[in-house]
Write a protein that holds these residues in place. Structure first.
Motif, PDB file in Angstrom:
ATOM      1  N   PRO A 101       1.187  -1.247   0.070  1.00  0.00           N
ATOM      2  CA  PRO A 101       0.038   0.093  -0.444  1.00  0.00           C
ATOM      3  C   PRO A 101       1.055   1.204  -0.333  1.00  0.00           C
ATOM      4  CG  PRO A 101      -0.146  -1.258   2.260  1.00  0.00           C
ATOM      5  CD  PRO A 101       1.201  -1.820   1.222  1.00  0.00           C
ATOM      6  N   ASP A 102       1.926   1.433  -0.412  1.00  0.00           N
ATOM      7  CA  ASP A 102       2.788   2.253   0.943  1.00  0.00           C
ATOM      8  C   ASP A 102       3.764   2.607  -0.754  1.00  0.00           C
ATOM      9  OD1 ASP A 102       2.339   2.897   3.318  1.00  0.00           O
ATOM     10  OD2 ASP A 102       3.950   1.496   4.172  1.00  0.00           O
ATOM     11  N   VAL A 103       4.064   1.150  -1.725  1.00  0.00           N
ATOM     12  CA  VAL A 103       4.927   2.098  -2.963  1.00  0.00           C
ATOM     13  C   VAL A 103       4.554   2.708  -3.812  1.00  0.00           C
ATOM     14  CG1 VAL A 103       4.009   0.398  -4.450  1.00  0.00           C
ATOM     15  CG2 VAL A 103       6.664   0.608  -4.274  1.00  0.00           C
ATOM     16  N   LYS A 104       3.474   3.202  -4.517  1.00  0.00           N
ATOM     17  CA  LYS A 104       2.726   4.031  -4.983  1.00  0.00           C
ATOM     18  C   LYS A 104       2.853   5.398  -4.748  1.00  0.00           C
ATOM     19  CE  LYS A 104      -1.395   5.592  -7.611  1.00  0.00           C
ATOM     20  NZ  LYS A 104      -1.633   7.185  -7.682  1.00  0.00           N
ATOM     21  N   ALA A 105       2.743   6.118  -3.069  1.00  0.00           N
ATOM     22  CA  ALA A 105       3.210   6.860  -2.581  1.00  0.00           C
ATOM     23  C   ALA A 105       4.501   7.245  -2.179  1.00  0.00           C
ATOM     24  CB  ALA A 105       2.614   6.882  -0.673  1.00  0.00           C
ATOM     25  N   VAL A 106       5.618   5.886  -2.690  1.00  0.00           N
ATOM     26  CA  VAL A 106       7.061   6.237  -2.294  1.00  0.00           C
ATOM     27  C   VAL A 106       7.059   6.544  -3.885  1.00  0.00           C
ATOM     28  CG1 VAL A 106       9.335   5.399  -2.425  1.00  0.00           C
ATOM     29  CG2 VAL A 106       7.036   5.281  -0.134  1.00  0.00           C
ATOM     30  N   SER A 107       6.949   6.075  -5.045  1.00  0.00           N
ATOM     31  CA  SER A 107       7.070   5.886  -5.979  1.00  0.00           C
ATOM     32  C   SER A 107       6.752   7.622  -7.197  1.00  0.00           C
ATOM     33  CB  SER A 107       6.661   5.220  -7.118  1.00  0.00           C
ATOM     34  OG  SER A 107       4.967   5.405  -7.083  1.00  0.00           O
ATOM     35  N   GLU A 108       5.673   8.117  -6.470  1.00  0.00           N
ATOM     36  CA  GLU A 108       5.535   9.491  -7.232  1.00  0.00           C
ATOM     37  C   GLU A 108       6.137  10.499  -6.261  1.00  0.00           C
ATOM     38  OE1 GLU A 108       1.047   9.607  -6.396  1.00  0.00           O
ATOM     39  OE2 GLU A 108       0.606   8.309  -8.160  1.00  0.00           O
ATOM     40  N   ARG A 109       6.764   9.847  -4.899  1.00  0.00           N
ATOM     41  CA  ARG A 109       7.356  11.402  -4.564  1.00  0.00           C
ATOM     42  C   ARG A 109       9.133  10.661  -4.820  1.00  0.00           C
ATOM     43  NH1 ARG A 109       5.124  13.898  -0.347  1.00  0.00           N
ATOM     44  NH2 ARG A 109       6.638  15.789  -0.310  1.00  0.00           N
ATOM     45  N   VAL A 110       9.432  10.493  -5.959  1.00  0.00           N
ATOM     46  CA  VAL A 110      11.106  10.488  -6.112  1.00  0.00           C
ATOM     47  C   VAL A 110      11.189  11.459  -7.497  1.00  0.00           C
ATOM     48  CG1 VAL A 110      12.634   8.703  -7.371  1.00  0.00           C
ATOM     49  CG2 VAL A 110      10.948   8.151  -6.005  1.00  0.00           C
ATOM     50  N   TYR A 111      12.269  12.172  -7.294  1.00  0.00           N
ATOM     51  CA  TYR A 111      13.375  12.832  -8.022  1.00  0.00           C
ATOM     52  C   TYR A 111      14.203  12.571  -8.335  1.00  0.00           C
ATOM     53  CZ  TYR A 111       9.049  16.314  -7.279  1.00  0.00           C
ATOM     54  OH  TYR A 111       7.520  16.368  -7.271  1.00  0.00           O
ATOM     55  N   ASP A 112      14.939  12.232 -10.255  1.00  0.00           N
ATOM     56  CA  ASP A 112      15.813  12.982 -10.173  1.00  0.00           C
ATOM     57  C   ASP A 112      16.213  13.884 -10.077  1.00  0.00           C
ATOM     58  OD1 ASP A 112      18.650  12.601 -12.230  1.00  0.00           O
ATOM     59  OD2 ASP A 112      17.948  14.372 -13.145  1.00  0.00           O
ATOM     60  N   VAL A 113      18.069  14.078  -9.632  1.00  0.00           N
ATOM     61  CA  VAL A 113      18.025  15.244  -8.784  1.00  0.00           C
ATOM     62  C   VAL A 113      18.765  16.370  -9.668  1.00  0.00           C
ATOM     63  CG1 VAL A 113      21.015  14.909  -9.876  1.00  0.00           C
ATOM     64  CG2 VAL A 113      20.296  16.284  -6.998  1.00  0.00           C
ATOM     65  N   HIS A 114      18.981  16.624 -10.866  1.00  0.00           N
ATOM     66  CA  HIS A 114      18.708  17.845 -12.059  1.00  0.00           C
ATOM     67  C   HIS A 114      16.636  18.196 -11.680  1.00  0.00           C
ATOM     68  CE1 HIS A 114      22.273  16.064 -12.704  1.00  0.00           C
ATOM     69  NE2 HIS A 114      23.357  16.742 -12.015  1.00  0.00           N
TER      70      HIS A 114
END
Length: 429
Positions: A289-302
């Motif tokens: 249940p947590d993976v979507k919330a985490v994946s949607e907040r991931v950014y490449d540094v640039h």
């Protein structure tokens, strides 16, 4: 699972919950279905060794896929090193009705192979970056020295299958985590709060890039914390050890989710690791249940820094011109579909010219160092190496440390990360 990609929204064809996922007959039937489309298109013939192997086999059997042996069906999938060039350029990826997803078909084959045939102990050890890193850092001077002794490399080639010619990542004299705890400066964090997924490569191999990252973030008043974390898990894709990859994914999601809940963004300085967390974790953990919330907040540094620029909050107080730069954009960064953000940021530096070079390095994980694939890897990257040499640039730059290794090996010139360029451009504190 959807991804914003070239040509619109794309899905992935990879369902570990499918009851036929590891069924051998179903696997070969799916391979034939995909091959039936690829053999007529042939757009990807120059991308990697997989497609020439497929087309040669088809041509030997006069276009009759039913005559291909299991070995001929398997070879194109075996040779895939998951650069994903074919995926993001293919017009027939999902949601197109043909649903062609060659990289994930290759992964499915490797998962099946690992389950039924296992893998060599040396291959498993080579992929365990956390273990190798922890064992190596205390002995960094010795490890770095012996890794460049020809006699030792011959022995290593025989025992580990690591080609004696391959350039190996250096070992840090201390981990990035250790250095960070001693050297971080207090910032207010008015431009953001970041949970840094620093990656194995910065933690164990490229400390200078970690230092550059922290300097750039401090210059931009970004507050950084480093959650407990393990390898992103993508190295295990090389041998199909999906259980280990899933274990890493579950561990990292559990550690990152509290930061997301607290309003932190997750920033990743290596495109491959960002790609893994953002797009592969939801496939590996479809019921989490947590993976979507985490994946949607991931950014490449640039990508993250460029967002500040768009909001007119990025620090453009550069003191040093960086001359001419040949910038290699890695395949996995293109797969993230964030645009040319590092390129745009470096072009903000006064009196600095940046030339974009869009070619695959051919490295991608262990493919670029294993004895049986090293020559193929160098062949894939040959046009990139030539373009870099012919650029006449003062600096060679790439977001991918492993691509940088290949470029350094074949050009003899050091490769920098864009973060290092930005940090140098800010000048001395």
């Amino acid at each position: 699972m959807q991804e914003l990609a070239l040509g619109g929204v794309k899905d992935f064809e990879f369902n570990i919950k499918d009851p036929n996922f590891l069924n051998e007959e179903a696997l070969w039937e799916e391979a034939k279905r995909v091959y039936s489309k690829c053999k007529d298109c042939r757009m990807c013939v120059t991308y990697c060794p997989s497609f020439p192997a497929l087309f040669d086999a088809v041509d030997r059997h006069e276009d009759d896929l039913q005559k291909l042996s299991k070995e001929e069906l398997a070879l194109p999938l075996e040779l895939c090193f998951h650069c994903k060039q074919c995926y993001f350029k293919c017009p027939y990826t999902p949601p197109h009705e043909w649903r062609i997803d060659f990289p994930h078909l290759s992964l499915r084959y490797k998962v099946w192979k690992f389950k039924n045939k296992g893998a060599k102990l040396t291959d498993k050890l080579m992929l365990n970056t956390d273990l190798v890193g922890k064992l190596s850092v205390p002995f960094a001077p010795v490890v770095n020295k012996v890794n460049n002794i020809p006699t030792f490399r011959v022995v290593m080639e025989g025992l580990m299958g690591v080609d004696r010619r391959a350039k190996l990542p250096p070992i840090n004299s201390e981990t990035f985590v250790s250095w960070f705890k001693k050297n971080r400066k207090p910032v207010r964090g008015e431009n953001g709060k970041v949970a840094l997924f620093y990656t194995c490569l910065l933690n164990y191999n490229y400390l200078e890039r970690g230092k550059a990252l922290l300097k750039v973030f401090e210059k931009n008043d970004i507050y950084v914390e480093i959650p407990e974390q393990q390898c992103c898990g993508i190295p295990f894709f090389d041998i199909g050890d999906i259980a280990s990859a899933t274990e890493k994914a579950r561990f990292n999601v559990q550690r990152l989710k509290p930061y997301v809940d607290a309003g932190f963004d997750i920033v990743v300085p290596v495109p491959t690791c960002a790609l893994q967390i953002k797009y592969e974790y939801p496939l590996l953990l479809p019921d989490d249940p947590d993976v979507k919330a985490v994946s949607e907040r991931v950014y490449d540094v640039h990508e993250y820094l460029f967002r500040l620029h768009q909001e007119k909050r990025f620090n453009r107080d550069f003191k040093v011109s960086m001359g001419s730069i040949a910038y290699h954009i890695p395949c996995h960064l293109k797969s993230l579909n964030v645009g040319y953000r590092a390129l745009a940021l470096m072009r903000l530096i006064p009196n600095t010219k940046v030339q974009l070079i869009e070619r695959c390095s051919g490295h991608d994980g262990t493919f670029g160092v294993r004895k049986e694939t090293f020559d193929m890897s160098i062949k894939v990257g040959s046009k990139l190496f030539e373009d870099m040499k012919n650029s006449g640039a003062d600096l060679y730059v790439s977001d991918c440390p492993l691509s940088g290794n290949h470029i350094e090996l074949m050009t003899g010139k050091r490769v920098y990360h864009p973060l290092e360029v930005l940090a140098m451009a800010y000048g001395e504190d």
